[in-house]
Design a protein around this motif. Sequence first.
Motif, PDB file in Angstrom:
ATOM      1  N   THR A  78       1.822   2.611  -9.580  1.00  0.00           N
ATOM      2  CA  THR A  78       2.839   2.152 -10.521  1.00  0.00           C
ATOM      3  C   THR A  78       2.269   2.034 -11.922  1.00  0.00           C
ATOM      4  OG1 THR A  78       2.308  -0.138  -9.975  1.00  0.00           O
ATOM      5  CG2 THR A  78       4.101   0.880  -8.754  1.00  0.00           C
ATOM      6  N   SER A  79       0.967   2.102 -12.051  1.00  0.00           N
ATOM      7  CA  SER A  79       0.316   2.021 -13.339  1.00  0.00           C
ATOM      8  C   SER A  79      -0.393   3.342 -13.585  1.00  0.00           C
ATOM      9  CB  SER A  79      -0.686   0.867 -13.337  1.00  0.00           C
ATOM     10  OG  SER A  79      -1.270   0.726 -14.592  1.00  0.00           O
ATOM     11  N   SER A  80      -0.526   3.719 -14.837  1.00  0.00           N
ATOM     12  CA  SER A  80      -1.109   5.024 -15.139  1.00  0.00           C
ATOM     13  C   SER A  80      -2.586   4.956 -15.493  1.00  0.00           C
ATOM     14  CB  SER A  80      -0.327   5.678 -16.283  1.00  0.00           C
ATOM     15  OG  SER A  80      -0.407   4.855 -17.436  1.00  0.00           O
ATOM     16  N   GLY A  81      -3.218   3.808 -15.289  1.00  0.00           N
ATOM     17  CA  GLY A  81      -4.609   3.661 -15.661  1.00  0.00           C
ATOM     18  C   GLY A  81      -5.565   4.272 -14.654  1.00  0.00           C
ATOM     19  N   PRO A  82      -6.813   4.422 -15.059  1.00  0.00           N
ATOM     20  CA  PRO A  82      -7.808   5.041 -14.182  1.00  0.00           C
ATOM     21  C   PRO A  82      -8.146   4.196 -12.954  1.00  0.00           C
ATOM     22  CG  PRO A  82      -8.829   4.228 -16.196  1.00  0.00           C
ATOM     23  CD  PRO A  82      -7.354   4.084 -16.368  1.00  0.00           C
ATOM     24  N   VAL A  83      -8.083   2.867 -13.060  1.00  0.00           N
ATOM     25  CA  VAL A  83      -8.383   2.016 -11.904  1.00  0.00           C
ATOM     26  C   VAL A  83      -7.302   2.183 -10.851  1.00  0.00           C
ATOM     27  CG1 VAL A  83      -8.668  -0.365 -11.116  1.00  0.00           C
ATOM     28  CG2 VAL A  83      -9.731   0.376 -13.255  1.00  0.00           C
ATOM     29  N   ALA A  84      -6.039   2.163 -11.276  1.00  0.00           N
ATOM     30  CA  ALA A  84      -4.935   2.358 -10.336  1.00  0.00           C
ATOM     31  C   ALA A  84      -5.041   3.724  -9.665  1.00  0.00           C
ATOM     32  CB  ALA A  84      -3.595   2.207 -11.046  1.00  0.00           C
ATOM     33  N   ALA A  85      -5.350   4.749 -10.439  1.00  0.00           N
ATOM     34  CA  ALA A  85      -5.498   6.101  -9.882  1.00  0.00           C
ATOM     35  C   ALA A  85      -6.635   6.147  -8.872  1.00  0.00           C
ATOM     36  CB  ALA A  85      -5.736   7.105 -11.009  1.00  0.00           C
ATOM     37  N   ALA A  86      -7.732   5.467  -9.172  1.00  0.00           N
ATOM     38  CA  ALA A  86      -8.869   5.442  -8.244  1.00  0.00           C
ATOM     39  C   ALA A  86      -8.515   4.712  -6.951  1.00  0.00           C
ATOM     40  CB  ALA A  86     -10.073   4.777  -8.914  1.00  0.00           C
ATOM     41  N   LEU A  87      -7.772   3.620  -7.056  1.00  0.00           N
ATOM     42  CA  LEU A  87      -7.365   2.881  -5.860  1.00  0.00           C
ATOM     43  C   LEU A  87      -6.423   3.709  -4.988  1.00  0.00           C
ATOM     44  CD1 LEU A  87      -6.884  -0.680  -7.374  1.00  0.00           C
ATOM     45  CD2 LEU A  87      -8.726   0.084  -5.850  1.00  0.00           C
ATOM     46  N   VAL A  88      -5.499   4.417  -5.616  1.00  0.00           N
ATOM     47  CA  VAL A  88      -4.593   5.291  -4.868  1.00  0.00           C
ATOM     48  C   VAL A  88      -5.394   6.403  -4.186  1.00  0.00           C
ATOM     49  CG1 VAL A  88      -2.723   6.982  -5.085  1.00  0.00           C
ATOM     50  CG2 VAL A  88      -2.559   4.776  -6.242  1.00  0.00           C
ATOM     51  N   ALA A  89      -6.338   6.992  -4.913  1.00  0.00           N
ATOM     52  CA  ALA A  89      -7.161   8.064  -4.347  1.00  0.00           C
ATOM     53  C   ALA A  89      -7.999   7.549  -3.179  1.00  0.00           C
ATOM     54  CB  ALA A  89      -8.061   8.665  -5.426  1.00  0.00           C
ATOM     55  N   TYR A  90      -8.536   6.343  -3.308  1.00  0.00           N
ATOM     56  CA  TYR A  90      -9.321   5.749  -2.222  1.00  0.00           C
ATOM     57  C   TYR A  90      -8.459   5.563  -0.981  1.00  0.00           C
ATOM     58  CZ  TYR A  90     -11.749   2.371   0.651  1.00  0.00           C
ATOM     59  OH  TYR A  90     -12.317   1.747   1.731  1.00  0.00           O
ATOM     60  N   ALA A  91      -7.285   4.947  -1.156  1.00  0.00           N
ATOM     61  CA  ALA A  91      -6.406   4.699  -0.012  1.00  0.00           C
ATOM     62  C   ALA A  91      -5.965   6.011   0.630  1.00  0.00           C
ATOM     63  CB  ALA A  91      -5.197   3.874  -0.450  1.00  0.00           C
ATOM     64  N   ALA A  92      -5.647   7.005  -0.192  1.00  0.00           N
ATOM     65  CA  ALA A  92      -5.243   8.304   0.343  1.00  0.00           C
ATOM     66  C   ALA A  92      -6.391   8.957   1.108  1.00  0.00           C
ATOM     67  CB  ALA A  92      -4.772   9.217  -0.786  1.00  0.00           C
ATOM     68  N   GLY A  93      -7.592   8.843   0.589  1.00  0.00           N
ATOM     69  CA  GLY A  93      -8.753   9.425   1.254  1.00  0.00           C
ATOM     70  C   GLY A  93      -9.104   8.752   2.563  1.00  0.00           C
ATOM     71  N   ARG A  94      -8.780   7.480   2.691  1.00  0.00           N
ATOM     72  CA  ARG A  94      -9.098   6.723   3.898  1.00  0.00           C
ATOM     73  C   ARG A  94      -7.961   6.667   4.912  1.00  0.00           C
ATOM     74  NH1 ARG A  94     -13.929   7.442   3.650  1.00  0.00           N
ATOM     75  NH2 ARG A  94     -15.225   6.176   2.323  1.00  0.00           N
ATOM     76  N   SER A  95      -6.781   7.177   4.561  1.00  0.00           N
ATOM     77  CA  SER A  95      -5.637   7.048   5.467  1.00  0.00           C
ATOM     78  C   SER A  95      -5.897   7.712   6.822  1.00  0.00           C
ATOM     79  CB  SER A  95      -4.365   7.600   4.821  1.00  0.00           C
ATOM     80  OG  SER A  95      -4.471   8.986   4.619  1.00  0.00           O
ATOM     81  N   LYS A  96      -6.592   8.849   6.834  1.00  0.00           N
ATOM     82  CA  LYS A  96      -6.919   9.500   8.109  1.00  0.00           C
ATOM     83  C   LYS A  96      -7.871   8.633   8.929  1.00  0.00           C
ATOM     84  CE  LYS A  96      -6.231  14.290   6.748  1.00  0.00           C
ATOM     85  NZ  LYS A  96      -6.848  15.605   6.554  1.00  0.00           N
ATOM     86  N   ASP A  97      -8.815   7.979   8.259  1.00  0.00           N
ATOM     87  CA  ASP A  97      -9.740   7.094   8.969  1.00  0.00           C
ATOM     88  C   ASP A  97      -9.011   5.900   9.579  1.00  0.00           C
ATOM     89  OD1 ASP A  97     -11.870   8.733   8.179  1.00  0.00           O
ATOM     90  OD2 ASP A  97     -12.242   7.546   6.377  1.00  0.00           O
ATOM     91  N   PHE A  98      -8.072   5.330   8.812  1.00  0.00           N
ATOM     92  CA  PHE A  98      -7.309   4.190   9.318  1.00  0.00           C
ATOM     93  C   PHE A  98      -6.500   4.597  10.545  1.00  0.00           C
ATOM     94  CE2 PHE A  98      -7.030   2.439   4.705  1.00  0.00           C
ATOM     95  CZ  PHE A  98      -8.354   2.027   4.772  1.00  0.00           C
ATOM     96  N   LYS A  99      -5.862   5.756  10.484  1.00  0.00           N
ATOM     97  CA  LYS A  99      -5.070   6.233  11.623  1.00  0.00           C
ATOM     98  C   LYS A  99      -5.970   6.530  12.813  1.00  0.00           C
ATOM     99  CE  LYS A  99      -1.529   9.545  13.038  1.00  0.00           C
ATOM    100  NZ  LYS A  99      -1.618   9.020  14.360  1.00  0.00           N
ATOM    101  N   ALA A 100      -7.135   7.098  12.565  1.00  0.00           N
ATOM    102  CA  ALA A 100      -8.065   7.402  13.660  1.00  0.00           C
ATOM    103  C   ALA A 100      -8.523   6.129  14.363  1.00  0.00           C
ATOM    104  CB  ALA A 100      -9.270   8.183  13.135  1.00  0.00           C
ATOM    105  N   MET A 101      -8.759   5.056  13.591  1.00  0.00           N
ATOM    106  CA  MET A 101      -9.143   3.781  14.212  1.00  0.00           C
ATOM    107  C   MET A 101      -8.038   3.271  15.118  1.00  0.00           C
ATOM    108  SD  MET A 101     -11.233   1.488  11.445  1.00  0.00           S
ATOM    109  CE  MET A 101     -10.261   1.799   9.978  1.00  0.00           C
ATOM    110  N   ALA A 102      -6.824   3.304  14.624  1.00  0.00           N
ATOM    111  CA  ALA A 102      -5.692   2.822  15.420  1.00  0.00           C
ATOM    112  C   ALA A 102      -5.498   3.683  16.669  1.00  0.00           C
ATOM    113  CB  ALA A 102      -4.423   2.821  14.572  1.00  0.00           C
TER     114      ALA A 102
END
Length: 150
Positions: A78-102
């Motif tokens: 929802t924010s256009s800053g670099p921190v927000a973009a990095a957090l979105v990228a982190y969550a997107a990159g880890r989504s497969k790992d989260f699903k694999a754990m479940a």
Amino acid sequence: MASWDIQPQGVQGQLKVVGAHAEDLGDALTTLLADLREAAGAAGTAVPGSQAATLPYGPVMPGPTLKGPTGASVLSQTSSGPVAAALVAYAAGRSKDFKAMADRCQAAVLGAAKATNEYVQGDLEAAKNAQSAARNVQLDALKDFGGKQR
């Protein structure tokens, strides 16, 4: 697999313990994603002061959205800053790992339960197949508790 010596009551007790830990893991992941969403929203932009409030000209493309296992949005930029973009990228990159754990937790619990049920019914081949499906995280094979028609 030479022989089996399973105590169904012991398996049931361990499945309850594992189920509680799996629920704790799910709660921790939900909290993590909520905290990441809050942090991304509060991160602001890289533009100092009142310049951040300047509206962009022309059409604006929405930020990326991360979909969870249910298809619902778990974190959106929802924010256009670099921190927000990095957090979105982190969550997107880890989504497969989260699903694999479940998936692995679910496969372990279902596989142990199904293998034990087949053992109790005397079908050691089906019990072996259930163990193999759990080891290989084949959830579709484990969700069918019907087994063979007797």
